[in-house]
Design a protein around this motif. Structure first.
Motif, PDB file in Angstrom:
ATOM      1  N   UNK A 158       0.852  -1.165   0.139  1.00  0.00           N
ATOM      2  CA  UNK A 158       0.029  -0.244  -0.040  1.00  0.00           C
ATOM      3  C   UNK A 158       0.974   1.296  -0.165  1.00  0.00           C
ATOM      4  N   UNK A 159       0.280   2.464  -0.800  1.00  0.00           N
ATOM      5  CA  UNK A 159       1.127   3.472  -0.760  1.00  0.00           C
ATOM      6  C   UNK A 159       0.158   4.676  -0.090  1.00  0.00           C
ATOM      7  N   UNK A 160       0.518   5.623   0.503  1.00  0.00           N
ATOM      8  CA  UNK A 160      -0.444   6.653   1.056  1.00  0.00           C
ATOM      9  C   UNK A 160      -0.421   7.561  -0.150  1.00  0.00           C
ATOM     10  N   UNK A 161      -1.847   7.973  -0.559  1.00  0.00           N
ATOM     11  CA  UNK A 161      -1.875   8.824  -1.563  1.00  0.00           C
ATOM     12  C   UNK A 161      -2.255  10.391  -1.293  1.00  0.00           C
ATOM     13  N   UNK A 162      -3.252  10.467  -0.466  1.00  0.00           N
ATOM     14  CA  UNK A 162      -3.650  11.748   0.128  1.00  0.00           C
ATOM     15  C   UNK A 162      -4.562  11.973   1.309  1.00  0.00           C
ATOM     16  N   UNK A 163      -4.672  13.185   1.671  1.00  0.00           N
ATOM     17  CA  UNK A 163      -5.693  13.378   2.866  1.00  0.00           C
ATOM     18  C   UNK A 163      -6.867  14.055   2.157  1.00  0.00           C
ATOM     19  N   UNK A 164      -7.793  13.489   2.397  1.00  0.00           N
ATOM     20  CA  UNK A 164      -9.223  14.077   1.866  1.00  0.00           C
ATOM     21  C   UNK A 164      -9.787  15.415   2.496  1.00  0.00           C
ATOM     22  N   UNK A 195     -15.213  10.878 -12.233  1.00  0.00           N
ATOM     23  CA  UNK A 195     -14.357  11.592 -11.348  1.00  0.00           C
ATOM     24  C   UNK A 195     -14.242  10.678 -10.049  1.00  0.00           C
ATOM     25  N   UNK A 196     -13.311  10.554  -9.054  1.00  0.00           N
ATOM     26  CA  UNK A 196     -13.573   9.826  -8.108  1.00  0.00           C
ATOM     27  C   UNK A 196     -13.968  10.867  -6.646  1.00  0.00           C
ATOM     28  N   UNK A 197     -15.075  10.631  -6.193  1.00  0.00           N
ATOM     29  CA  UNK A 197     -15.827  11.036  -5.285  1.00  0.00           C
ATOM     30  C   UNK A 197     -15.742  10.510  -3.689  1.00  0.00           C
ATOM     31  N   UNK A 198     -15.136  11.134  -2.721  1.00  0.00           N
ATOM     32  CA  UNK A 198     -15.192  10.525  -1.502  1.00  0.00           C
ATOM     33  C   UNK A 198     -16.659  11.076  -0.667  1.00  0.00           C
ATOM     34  N   UNK A 199     -17.376  10.365  -0.211  1.00  0.00           N
ATOM     35  CA  UNK A 199     -18.513  10.919   0.611  1.00  0.00           C
ATOM     36  C   UNK A 199     -17.842  10.757   2.201  1.00  0.00           C
ATOM     37  N   UNK A 200     -18.449  11.234   2.999  1.00  0.00           N
ATOM     38  CA  UNK A 200     -18.176  11.078   4.369  1.00  0.00           C
ATOM     39  C   UNK A 200     -19.265  12.077   5.092  1.00  0.00           C
ATOM     40  N   UNK A 201     -19.005  11.919   6.640  1.00  0.00           N
ATOM     41  CA  UNK A 201     -19.943  12.705   7.352  1.00  0.00           C
ATOM     42  C   UNK A 201     -19.093  13.908   7.981  1.00  0.00           C
ATOM     43  N   UNK A 208     -24.831  26.839  10.922  1.00  0.00           N
ATOM     44  CA  UNK A 208     -25.812  26.733  10.106  1.00  0.00           C
ATOM     45  C   UNK A 208     -27.198  25.955  10.778  1.00  0.00           C
ATOM     46  N   UNK A 209     -27.087  25.631  11.918  1.00  0.00           N
ATOM     47  CA  UNK A 209     -27.812  24.599  12.373  1.00  0.00           C
ATOM     48  C   UNK A 209     -27.996  23.220  12.174  1.00  0.00           C
ATOM     49  N   UNK A 210     -26.863  22.953  11.468  1.00  0.00           N
ATOM     50  CA  UNK A 210     -26.774  21.381  10.940  1.00  0.00           C
ATOM     51  C   UNK A 210     -25.764  20.534  11.879  1.00  0.00           C
ATOM     52  N   UNK A 211     -26.579  19.787  12.534  1.00  0.00           N
ATOM     53  CA  UNK A 211     -25.984  18.866  13.584  1.00  0.00           C
ATOM     54  C   UNK A 211     -24.844  18.130  12.856  1.00  0.00           C
ATOM     55  N   UNK A 212     -25.183  17.377  11.653  1.00  0.00           N
ATOM     56  CA  UNK A 212     -24.368  16.774  10.865  1.00  0.00           C
ATOM     57  C   UNK A 212     -24.728  16.475   9.628  1.00  0.00           C
ATOM     58  N   UNK A 213     -23.805  16.477   8.689  1.00  0.00           N
ATOM     59  CA  UNK A 213     -24.378  16.414   7.009  1.00  0.00           C
ATOM     60  C   UNK A 213     -23.596  15.234   6.600  1.00  0.00           C
ATOM     61  N   UNK A 214     -24.187  14.571   5.468  1.00  0.00           N
ATOM     62  CA  UNK A 214     -23.439  13.828   4.886  1.00  0.00           C
ATOM     63  C   UNK A 214     -23.002  14.545   3.534  1.00  0.00           C
ATOM     64  N   UNK A 215     -21.683  14.585   3.136  1.00  0.00           N
ATOM     65  CA  UNK A 215     -21.339  15.365   2.120  1.00  0.00           C
ATOM     66  C   UNK A 215     -20.204  14.692   1.043  1.00  0.00           C
ATOM     67  N   UNK A 216     -19.802  15.398   0.151  1.00  0.00           N
ATOM     68  CA  UNK A 216     -18.519  14.561  -0.534  1.00  0.00           C
ATOM     69  C   UNK A 216     -17.657  15.821  -1.118  1.00  0.00           C
ATOM     70  N   UNK A 228     -14.284  21.141  -3.347  1.00  0.00           N
ATOM     71  CA  UNK A 228     -14.939  21.764  -2.131  1.00  0.00           C
ATOM     72  C   UNK A 228     -16.001  20.960  -1.486  1.00  0.00           C
ATOM     73  N   UNK A 229     -16.265  21.031  -0.303  1.00  0.00           N
ATOM     74  CA  UNK A 229     -17.212  20.197   0.508  1.00  0.00           C
ATOM     75  C   UNK A 229     -18.390  20.704   0.068  1.00  0.00           C
ATOM     76  N   UNK A 230     -19.353  19.657  -0.592  1.00  0.00           N
ATOM     77  CA  UNK A 230     -20.740  19.800  -1.218  1.00  0.00           C
ATOM     78  C   UNK A 230     -21.626  18.918  -0.322  1.00  0.00           C
ATOM     79  N   UNK A 231     -22.964  19.236   0.046  1.00  0.00           N
ATOM     80  CA  UNK A 231     -23.724  18.364   1.039  1.00  0.00           C
ATOM     81  C   UNK A 231     -24.504  17.462   0.016  1.00  0.00           C
TER      82      UNK A 231
END
Length: 681
Positions: A158-164, A195-201, A208-216, A228-231
Motif C-alpha cells: 500500500x502507498x499513501x495517496x492523500x488526505x481528503x 471523477x473519484x468522489x469521497x462521501x463522508x460525514x 447553520x443549524x446542521x448537527x451533522x451532514x453527509x457530504x462529498x 470543495x465540500x458539497x452537501x
C-alpha cells in the motif's frame, strides 16, 4: 453512529493465524479473524467489516479482500489488516497491514475503513487499483483525518495517496447542543463524469443549524487533490443527523445513496433509521432528508447501512442494503437478520433477503456492536452475494470477523406455503415473509415442498432454520419419495436466530417433492433455496396490477397452450409466479409461467385492442416479448413488442378472474404493474 468510545488501554497483541474456515453458507459463514481473549482495548473487539470481490484484475477476478476496524494494538498502534481469499471465501490469508502511523507518527488510532476497487481508470490510477480510506486519530482523539491509500497488487502493498479532509476531535455527541467538528466515515464511488468522489460525514456546519451532514469532495486527478465540500443531505434543525453514507451506481445511470439518520424517529427513541436519495450523476442530489427505507408494512432498518447494486435478481438487478438492526413500524429496534432489497431501481416497494451471517443485532446476548458497519459485494458473475460482518464470540466476549454467502440464482420456496401436516405456522419479524413453520414435533409432522427444476441434475438446497434447543437437532429429508436421510441443525442462540443447513440432491426435470419430517428432535423451518452453483437463473416474481392489487396468473392453473391470462388474489400457487428473462434483445423480456413453463403472449400476433393474453410454448415470436417501461413509484407499463400495446386488466376491473388483455395507452392504473418477490412459493 460511531463505535463505542472507551478509555484506551495499551495492550500489545499480535494477529492470530487464520485457522481452517467453515463452509461459507453453513456454520454462520467462515472465520476471517478472532481477537485473542484479553487483547482488545474496546469491548467490541472488531467493527466495520468491509469486503470487495475483485472484478477488474484479470485472472485474479473473483478474489476477495476484507478489512475491518481491529481494536487491538500492534506494536503500540492500530493497523488496517488486509485479508484475502482465493477460494470464494472458504479460507482466508492475512496478506498485509496498512500502517498509517508510518506516515503520521502521532496518529496511532485507526477507524472506519472502506475498500473500493476502481472500475475504470481515474486520473493516474488504473482500473483495478484498490483504494482504502479510513479515519485517523491521535491517542487522545483530539483530531480526525480522512486519508486515502492505494494498492496496485491486490492489497499486498500500500502507498499513501492523500488526505481528503481533516476535522476536530473524534467525539460522538448527537445532542442538539453538540459543538463537535469531526469528519467521519468515508466511502467512494465514481460519478457520471468519471471523477473519484469521497462521501463522508461532516460535523462542521453547526453555525447553520446542521448537527451533522453527509457530504462529498470530488477529485479530478485520481485522488491527489480534492474539491470543495458539497452537501448530499444536511438539515438545519439541530436534530436530524445523517451519517455513514455509501453510494451505488444503478444500471440506468442513476445513483443511490443510503445513510442512517441519528435522532430519528425522535431524540428519545434514537434508532437511526436508514434513508436514501437518488441522483442522476452521483454529485447532484435533491434537497431535504430523503426517504426512509421501509417495507409495505412499515418495518424498516437502522444504523450503519451499506448499499450495493447487484446484477442478479430480476430484469433491473436489485439494490441491496445491509444495516445493523431491524425496526418495527414505530421505529423500535426489532430483530435484524435481513438485507432490504429493491428490484425497481430504487422506486416503489422494498422487500427483504435473509442475511448469510446473523449476529445479535440488539447486543442482548453479550456482543458489543455486532453487525456494525458491515460490508457486502457480489461475485463477478453476479450469482453470489458476500456479506462481511462482526459476530459476537461468547468465548472471547469480543466480535469475530466472519464472511458468508447467499446464492442469487436460487429458486425460493416458503415453508408456510408448502404442503404441511400436524405443524404450526409461527409469525416472526425476521422470518422471510414474516412466518416460519414450527411444532414439527410429532411422528406425523412434515413440511413438503413442491420444487420445479428446469432440467435434471444435481442441485444444492439451502435451508434456513432456527433451533433453540441448545443441542443439535435434525429432520429426516426425502426427495421424490426416496430413502430418507438425516439433515442436522446445529443450535442457534434462540428460537428467533436463524442459520443455514445445506445438502445436495439429484432432481428431475419438472416437479419434485422435498419432504422434511420429524426425527425425534426439534427445529423450525423458514424456507429453502434451490440452485445449481454457477448457473444463472431468471428472477421469479409475482406481477401485481397497480389498480386492483391482484396477481397476474394463468386461469385455473392450466398448463395447455392457449390458456388465458387474468388476475386473482393471492392463492399461494405457482400459476401466479413468473420467470422474467431476457428475450435476447436489449430491453425486451419473456414472462414464463412457473406452473406451466409456457410464455405469456398475445395470441397469433394480434394488434387489436382487447385481445386477451394467453400462454404458449416458446416460439421466438415477438408477440411473446414484452418490455418494462418505468412510470413512477416502482410501477411499469408493459408493452407487447409486436403490437406496441399495453398489458392491462380489462375495463379496469378489480374482480378475481378478470382477464388480462392488451390495449392502447389510456393512462389508467390498470395498465401498470410492479414486481414482487418476497414470500413467493
Amino acid at each position: 453512529m460511531k463505535a463505542i468510545l472507551t478509555t484506551l488501554v495499551l495492550l500489545a497483541a499480535l494477529l492470530v493465524p487464520v485457522g481452517t474456515a467453515q463452509a461459507v453458507t453453513t456454520g454462520n459463514g467462515s472465520l476471517v479473524y478472532a481477537p485473542p481473549a484479553g487483547s482488545a482495548f474496546d469491548a467490541a473487539g472488531t467493527t466495520y467489516a468491509k469486503i470487495i470481490a475483485l472484478k477488474n484484475n484479470g485472472t485474479h477476478n473473483g478474489e476477495l479482500l476484507v478489512t475491518y476496524d481491529q481494536l487491538v494494538y500492534v506494536s503500540g498502534h492500530q493497523v488496517y489488516p488486509i485479508y484475502r481469499s482465493t477460494d470464494g471465501g472458504s479460507t482466508w490469508s492475512h496478506v498485509s497491514d496498512v500502517v498509517p502511523s508510518s506516515t503520521f507518527p502521532s496518529l496511532t488510532l485507526t477507524s472506519q475503513p472502506f475498500l473500493y476497487e476502481l472500475p475504470q481508470a481515474v486520473g493516474g490510477l488504473a482500473a483495478g487499483t484498490v483504494l482504502l480510506a479510513g479515519n485517523l486519530m491521535p491517542a487522545d482523539r483530539s483530531s480526525s483525518r480522512i486519508v486515502l491509500y492505494k494498492s496496485t497488487d491486490r492489497g499486498s502493498t500500500w502507498t499513501y495517496l492523500s488526505t481528503v479532509d481533516t476535522g476536530g476531535p473524534a467525539v460522538y455527541d448527537p445532542s442538539p447542543t453538540s459543538t463537535t467538528t469531526t469528519v467521519w466515515e468515508p466511502s467512494f464511488n465514481i460519478d457520471a463524469s468519471g471523477n473519484l468522489v469521497c462521501y463522508f460525514s461532516d460535523e462542521r456546519q453547526k453555525a447553520s443549524g446542521v448537527l451533522q451532514a453527509v457530504v462529498y469532495r470530488k477529485s479530478t486527478d485520481g485522488g491527489l487533490t480534492w474539491g470543495p465540500v458539497v452537501n448530499v443531505a444536511a438539515v438545519g434543525n439541530k436534530s436530524d443527523r445523517p451519517g455513514m453514507i455509501t453510494v451505488a451506481k444503478l444500471p440506468n445511470g442513476k445513483y443511490i445513496a443510503t445513510y442512517e439518520v441519528v435522532n430519528r424517529p425522535s431524540q428519545t427513541l434514537n434508532t437511526a433509521p436508514v434513508y436514501y436519495k437518488l441522483s442522476d450523476d452521483g454529485v447532484t442530489w435533491p434537497s431535504g432528508l430523503g426517504t426512509q427505507i421501509k417495507l409495505a408494512d412499515g418495518r424498516g432498518i437502522g444504523s450503519s447501512p451499506y448499499v450495493r447494486w447487484v446484477p442478479a435478481g430480476g430484469p433491473n438487478g436489485m439494490i441491496v442494503v445491509a444495516s445493523k438492526w431491524g425496526l418495527d413500524s414505530s421505529g423500535n429496534i426489532n430483530g435484524g437478520q435481513d438485507f432490504f432489497v429493491n428490484y425497481n431501481l430504487g422506486l416503489g416497494n422494498w422487500e427483504r433477503l435473509p442475511f448469510a451471517v446473523t449476529y445479535d443485532a440488539s447486543d442482548t446476548q453479550g456482543g458489543f456492536f455486532s453487525g456494525f458497519a458491515q460490508g457486502i459485494d457480489v461475485s463477478p458473475d453476479g450469482t453470489t452475494l458476500y456479506q462481511a460482518t462482526n459476530v459476537e464470540n461468547a468465548s472471547t466476549t469480543y466480535n469475530d470477523i466472519r464472511v458468508g454467502t447467499i446464492p442469487l440464482n436460487a429458486d425460493h420456496y416458503e415453508a408456510e406455503r408448502a404442503t404441511v401436516n400436524n405443524v404450526s405456522t409461527v409469525t416472526h419479524a425476521d422470518a422471510s415473509n414474516g412466518a416460519k413453520i414450527g411444532n414439527i414435533n410429532y411422528s406425523t409432522s412434515y413440511v413438503q415442498f413442491d420444487v420445479k427444476a428446469p432440467a435434471a441434475g444435481t442441485y444444492t438446497v439451502n435451508v434456513r432454520y432456527d433451533n433453540g434447543t441448545g443441542a443439535t437437532s435434525s429432520h429426516l429429508v426425502s426427495v421424490n419419495g426416496g430413502t430418507a436421510f438425516t439433515l442436522s441443525y446445529p443450535p442457534t442462540y434462540d428460537w428467533g436466530r436463524f442459520r443455514w443447513a445445506q445438502f445436495t440432491t439429484a432432481l428431475n426435470a419438472g416437479t419434485n417433492t422435498i419432504r422434511f419430517s420429524y426425527n425425534g428432535t426439534y427445529a423450525e423451518l423458514d424456507f429453502i433455496d434451490v440452485h445449481r452453483p454457477g448457473v444463472a437463473v431468471p428472477g421469479e416474481f409475482k406481477i401485481v396490477n397497480r389498480n386492483s392489487g391482484k396477481y397476474l396468473e394463468i386461469a385455473s392453473a392450466l398448463t395447455t397452450d392457449g390458456a388465458g391470462a387474468g388476475q386473482w388474489g393471492d392463492t399461494d400457487h405457482m400459476t401466479q409466479i413468473w420467470k422474467v428473462s431476457s428475450a435476447g434483445t436489449s430491453g425486451y423480456y419473456t414472462f414464463t409461467n412457473k406452473n406451466s413453463g409456457k410464455l405469456l403472449e398475445i395470441p397469433s400476433g394480434s394488434t387489436a385492442n382487447g385481445t386477451q393474453a394467453d400462454q404458449r410454448s416458446s416460439n421466438g415470436a415477438t408477440y411473446q416479448h414484452w418490455s418494462l417501461t418505468p412510470t413512477d413509484s416502482g410501477y411499469y407499463k408493459v408493452p407487447n413488442r409486436n403490437s406496441g400495446k399495453l398489458l392491462e386488466i380489462y375495463q379496469n376491473s378489480t374482480a378475481d378472474g378478470a382477464i388480462a388483455d392488451q390495449w392502447g395507452d389510456t393512462g389508467c392504473a390498470c395498465q401498470q404493474w410492479t414486481l414482487v418477490k418476497e414470500g413467493i412459493q
